[in-house]
Design an enzyme around this catalytic site. Structure first.
Site, short mmCIF file in Angstrom:
data_model
loop_
_atom_site.label_atom_id
_atom_site.label_comp_id
_atom_site.label_asym_id
_atom_site.label_seq_id
_atom_site.Cartn_x
_atom_site.Cartn_y
_atom_site.Cartn_z
N ASP A 155 4.82 -0.06 -6.94
CA ASP A 155 3.53 -0.30 -7.60
C ASP A 155 2.43 0.49 -6.92
OD1 ASP A 155 1.92 -1.65 -9.59
OD2 ASP A 155 1.07 -2.84 -7.95
N GLU A 201 -2.38 8.09 -4.66
CA GLU A 201 -2.35 7.60 -6.03
C GLU A 201 -3.69 7.73 -6.76
OE1 GLU A 201 -3.06 2.88 -4.92
OE2 GLU A 201 -1.07 3.55 -5.49
N ARG A 223 0.86 -1.19 0.00
CA ARG A 223 0.00 0.00 0.00
C ARG A 223 0.89 1.24 0.00
NH1 ARG A 223 -4.71 -1.91 -1.59
NH2 ARG A 223 -5.85 -0.12 -0.74
N HIS A 278 -0.27 0.51 -9.75
CA HIS A 278 -1.04 -0.42 -8.90
C HIS A 278 -1.58 -1.59 -9.72
CE1 HIS A 278 -3.14 -0.34 -4.76
NE2 HIS A 278 -3.04 -1.57 -5.17
#
Length: 331
Positions: free
Chosen positions: A260, A265, A236, A297
């Site tokens: 990622d 985000e 996260r 993500h």
């Protein structure tokens, strides 16, 4: 039983239809996310399913869902930090997640980012596109088997990552508040995060988003890492203080990062954005660094994972509507 599925993506539609047919279920699908404006679409439904980064925090949204008779919000995600769980519970709405859709999907991306950084793949590719095919010192790579890999968070995904790194021949160490006997067969636990950060050549993070993990990786802890070390985050975004990470990378305190997930985000994830929208932001600065890999993500984004997510999310919503509970309840 009436179900409304919010935020249906193009890559989910066929899988969704197959799962609904297999379960002999009828459900309506819409492309919009659940928001204060779209909540009215849930009127008359027993349960809803969502899959989104956009936050659902306003208490009024949950009050309306209760008024409409919605009993469950089945999130097609593992993390549910975008949902106000307290407000949902207050209004008698059960929230479920999909905790184990495919540990391999996330773990393999963590390893992929590691390999790309260790072998300077982006840098090599950039030079080749300029017709520069020379072997130069700054392209010299490292092999995973020569590294000590630190896994922070040794749950299903962390354990799978540890097994993959071990398969490449790495020495694997780990840290978790809750130790796993299964993990102890693969790695050696450190007593503290600080100990792991000092020892590891590569750190891979696999923790949930909790108050206790927010900014777990910060300026002080980054300074403990080796200057030659890499950090990978496929968990996260808020477990790393992004500004502190930027400064560490700019100052050469660590060698690189594979990310990622990032803080805040939702501004760009699963969207097309203009240069002006992100200019000067963390994502803009990180993308311009040749020792950083950023992906939007996509750790979960494999065929197997999507099939498992959709199937389990539909199972969860049925369980709550029929039986009033689900093994995947999170509030």
């Amino acid at each position: 039983m009436k179900i409304l599925i919010y935020g249906v993506r193009d890559y989910e539609e066929e899988v969704m239809k197959e799962c609904l047919t297999a379960a002999n279920l009828n459900a309506d699908m819409i492309h919009e996310d659940l928001t204060e404006e779209t909540v009215k679409k849930a009127e008359g439904y027993d349960g809803i399913s969502i899959q989104q980064v956009k936050e659902v925090k306003d208490e009024k949204t949950f009050e309306q869902l209760k008024e409409y008779g919605v009993k469950v919000i089945s999130s097609r995600t593992a993390g549910v930090d975008m949902i106000n769980l307290e407000a949902a519970a207050k209004n008698g709405i059960i929230v479920t997640n999909v905790p184990r859709y495919s540990p391999n999907a996330i773990a393999e991306l963590a390893v992929s980012h590691s390999l790309n950084l260790l072998r300077k793949c982006d840098k090599v590719d950039g030079r080749m596109k300029k017709n520069d095919f020379r072997w130069k010192a700054d392209l010299l790579g490292k092999e995973i088997r020569s590294l000590k890999v630190g896994i922070i968070g040794t749950g299903k995904i962390g354990l799978t990552s540890a097994k993959l790194f071990k398969g490449f021949g790495a020495e694997v160490i780990g840290f978790d508040v809750y130790r796993s006997s299964e993990a102890e067969e693969i790695l050696t636990y450190c007593e503290t995060i600080e100990e792991l950060l000092k020892e590891a050549d590569l750190v891979s993070i696999h923790t949930p988003s909790l108050e206790s993990t927010r900014h777990m990786i910060n300026k002080d802890r980054l300074k403990l890492m080796k200057k030659s070390a890499l950090i990978i985050n496929t968990s996260r975004g808020d477990v790393i203080n992004t500004q502190d990470l930027l400064e560490a990378l700019q100052n050469g305190e660590i060698a690189g990062a594979g990310l990622d997930t990032l803080e805040n985000e939702s501004v760009f994830i699963n969207k097309t954005v203009t240069t002006e929208m992100i200019e000067g932001s963390a994502i803009d600065l990180l993308q311009k660094m040749d020792n950083v890999i950023v992906t939007p993500h996509v750790g979960f984004f494999t065929e197997t994972a999507i099939e498992n997510i959709v199937s389990k999310a539909l199972e969860n919503v049925q369980d709550v509507i029929r039986n009033g509970h689900s093994e995947c309840r999170v509030n």
